[in-house]
Scaffold this motif. Sequence first.
Motif, PDB file in Angstrom:
ATOM      1  N   UNK A 197      -8.781 -10.346  -9.879  1.00  0.00           N
ATOM      2  CA  UNK A 197      -9.045  -9.529  -8.696  1.00  0.00           C
ATOM      3  C   UNK A 197      -7.829  -9.552  -7.770  1.00  0.00           C
ATOM      4  N   UNK A 198      -7.363  -8.366  -7.380  1.00  0.00           N
ATOM      5  CA  UNK A 198      -6.238  -8.260  -6.452  1.00  0.00           C
ATOM      6  C   UNK A 198      -6.630  -7.379  -5.270  1.00  0.00           C
ATOM      7  N   UNK A 199      -5.951  -7.594  -4.148  1.00  0.00           N
ATOM      8  CA  UNK A 199      -6.103  -6.714  -2.993  1.00  0.00           C
ATOM      9  C   UNK A 199      -5.070  -5.609  -3.118  1.00  0.00           C
ATOM     10  N   UNK A 200      -5.544  -4.375  -3.216  1.00  0.00           N
ATOM     11  CA  UNK A 200      -4.646  -3.238  -3.412  1.00  0.00           C
ATOM     12  C   UNK A 200      -4.600  -2.375  -2.156  1.00  0.00           C
ATOM     13  N   UNK A 201      -3.420  -1.874  -1.821  1.00  0.00           N
ATOM     14  CA  UNK A 201      -3.284  -0.950  -0.692  1.00  0.00           C
ATOM     15  C   UNK A 201      -3.766   0.425  -1.146  1.00  0.00           C
ATOM     16  N   UNK A 202      -4.806   0.933  -0.469  1.00  0.00           N
ATOM     17  CA  UNK A 202      -5.365   2.239  -0.843  1.00  0.00           C
ATOM     18  C   UNK A 202      -5.188   3.280   0.258  1.00  0.00           C
ATOM     19  N   UNK A 203      -4.614   2.875   1.377  1.00  0.00           N
ATOM     20  CA  UNK A 203      -4.366   3.816   2.462  1.00  0.00           C
ATOM     21  C   UNK A 203      -3.357   3.255   3.439  1.00  0.00           C
ATOM     22  N   UNK A 204      -2.515   4.124   3.982  1.00  0.00           N
ATOM     23  CA  UNK A 204      -1.537   3.718   4.987  1.00  0.00           C
ATOM     24  C   UNK A 204      -1.610   4.678   6.174  1.00  0.00           C
ATOM     25  N   UNK A 205      -1.221   4.186   7.332  1.00  0.00           N
ATOM     26  CA  UNK A 205      -1.195   5.031   8.519  1.00  0.00           C
ATOM     27  C   UNK A 205      -0.226   4.476   9.547  1.00  0.00           C
ATOM     28  N   UNK A 206       0.284   5.326  10.401  1.00  0.00           N
ATOM     29  CA  UNK A 206       1.194   4.866  11.448  1.00  0.00           C
ATOM     30  C   UNK A 206       1.095   5.767  12.663  1.00  0.00           C
ATOM     31  N   UNK A 207       1.617   5.268  13.747  1.00  0.00           N
ATOM     32  CA  UNK A 207       1.648   6.035  14.991  1.00  0.00           C
ATOM     33  C   UNK A 207       2.889   5.640  15.771  1.00  0.00           C
TER      34      UNK A 207
END
Length: 325
Positions: free
Chosen positions: A1-11
């Motif tokens: 089991x791994x933690x995967x990045x499924x979304x990114x955001x910035x401001x």
Amino acid sequence: MKARIIGTGSYLPERIMTNFDLEQMVDTSHDWIVARTGIKERRIAAEGECTSDMATIAAQRALDMAGIKAEDIDLIVMGTITGDYPWPATACIIQAKLGAQNAFAYDLSAACSGFLYALSAANDYLANGRGKRALVIGAETLSRIVDWTDRNTCVLFGDGAGAVVLEAQDGESGILSTHLHSDGNYLELLYQPGFGSRNPSSPEGVDARLPYLKMQGNEVFKVAVRSLTDVSKEALDANGFSSADVGLFIPHQANLRILEATAKRLELTEEQNFINVDKYGNTSGATIPIAMDEAFRQGLLKEGDLLLSAAFGGGFTWASALIRW
């Protein structure tokens, strides 16, 4: 089991402060700043705009990309040194603004390494099967703690926020490892003297500059390059990779000279080394998630790519993460 990045955001705040603007404020010049830092402009939060405001927008954009609702988040962890208040945690304020009522939330203070420290904490939580999804944020309003009469520091910093959504998944993609370090012996090379319990606020006799960050730039530079190089190699070695395997290197965007010196020591090409410090300056814990979002939306990060990230900050703290995108 791994933690995967499924979304990114910035401001990034709307206001742009250029080097030419700074020429009107302190004894400096555009050429002087660019030659020493590579920075041409930075973003400055509007009056009344605070860290939680920026972080909430970045977080919502990451959630939207991931197709996840706020109530589906189990954990919110925030890397910041410029929260809305000394306490409670700004992550709790963001939780309320997002409506993430099923998440627990906390802040983590590791200066410019804050996002990678927070990413490591969230990764451990998800990889151990304690939750399904986490929101990891790095956000700063450094313009509020910069001494605008000190040309050696005020030219460096800006405001902004970035966020990623992590999801526990089976498979090859995800966070492969994180590596965290600190050394408190270097405290006074980069820190904010007030107002904590050592130098509390007081109606009388307070040094007006206590709230502002202090930095001995030349000494920080030397340690930063060495530490960023070593911790990046540590991540690669731990997973059996070399610099040639790296699809993209996203370091903390502190100073162009630091970024170029580190990339050279790691034998990375210009194409591998992602740089946006020229546009945003040093936004401390926000630089890496802002850069991740920018790189991903530009198509520079594709599924299966190997992403190496490293940061160095006050404390001293330094950290790295190796991620299969």
